[in-house]
Motif scaffolding. Sequence first.
Motif, PDB file in Angstrom:
ATOM      1  N   ILE A  68       0.845  -1.198   0.000  1.00 41.37           N
ATOM      2  CA  ILE A  68       0.000   0.000   0.000  1.00 41.37           C
ATOM      3  C   ILE A  68       0.880   1.247   0.000  1.00 41.37           C
ATOM      4  CG2 ILE A  68      -1.608   1.333   1.418  1.00 41.37           C
ATOM      5  CD1 ILE A  68      -2.827  -1.386   2.278  1.00 41.37           C
ATOM      6  N   LYS A  69       1.902   1.259   0.852  1.00 40.83           N
ATOM      7  CA  LYS A  69       2.786   2.425   0.910  1.00 40.83           C
ATOM      8  C   LYS A  69       3.559   2.586  -0.392  1.00 40.83           C
ATOM      9  CE  LYS A  69       3.321   2.573   5.889  1.00 40.83           C
ATOM     10  NZ  LYS A  69       4.223   2.458   7.037  1.00 40.83           N
ATOM     11  N   LYS A  71       2.548   1.664  -3.390  1.00 37.57           N
ATOM     12  CA  LYS A  71       1.627   2.208  -4.386  1.00 37.57           C
ATOM     13  C   LYS A  71       1.396   3.700  -4.148  1.00 37.57           C
ATOM     14  CE  LYS A  71      -0.832  -2.076  -5.359  1.00 37.57           C
ATOM     15  NZ  LYS A  71      -2.099  -2.812  -5.230  1.00 37.57           N
ATOM     16  N   LYS A  72       1.279   4.082  -2.887  1.00 42.88           N
ATOM     17  CA  LYS A  72       1.069   5.498  -2.560  1.00 42.88           C
ATOM     18  C   LYS A  72       2.277   6.322  -3.001  1.00 42.88           C
ATOM     19  CE  LYS A  72       0.129   8.529   1.361  1.00 42.88           C
ATOM     20  NZ  LYS A  72      -0.040   8.604   2.816  1.00 42.88           N
ATOM     21  N   ARG A  75       2.286   6.667  -6.755  1.00 46.50           N
ATOM     22  CA  ARG A  75       1.320   7.675  -7.209  1.00 46.50           C
ATOM     23  C   ARG A  75       1.851   9.079  -6.973  1.00 46.50           C
ATOM     24  NH1 ARG A  75      -2.786   4.201  -4.867  1.00 46.50           N
ATOM     25  NH2 ARG A  75      -2.670   5.471  -2.985  1.00 46.50           N
ATOM     26  N   GLN A  76       2.477   9.289  -5.809  1.00 47.42           N
ATOM     27  CA  GLN A  76       3.034  10.602  -5.516  1.00 47.42           C
ATOM     28  C   GLN A  76       4.166  10.941  -6.481  1.00 47.42           C
ATOM     29  OE1 GLN A  76       4.151  10.256  -1.410  1.00 47.42           O
ATOM     30  NE2 GLN A  76       2.094  10.769  -0.657  1.00 47.42           N
TER      31      GLN A  76
END
Length: 113
Positions: A68-69, A71-72, A75-76
């Motif tokens: 999850i981190k 992917k985050k 995205r950033q």
Amino acid sequence: MSIIGIVLGIIAIGLFIWLKKDQKMTNVLHESDLEVAKHAYEALMDDFNNYQIDNERKIAELERDLEIKDKKINRQMEAASKRMDQMNKSLPSIIGQVVGQIEFAQDKINRSM
């Protein structure tokens, strides 16, 4: 002599019976120790299995959190990359405007002198 033989025979039989009872008692004690050890090993095995299961759950949860981190962050990074691309595209026009303002100001300065 025969009385001594009979007495020794009775003592031998008594000693044999006493040793047999003592051996039974010892066997019972050893069996109970083995039973206790068996229960202890089973409890230890259960604890170890629970420990392994808990660790597998924690590892799976950490992997999920890491994904999850990741992917985050991706995205950033993509958003930052898009902003940089937009800035790079608009940079020449901004530079042109600044240079134009500087030239205009230079012309004003030269005229006023």
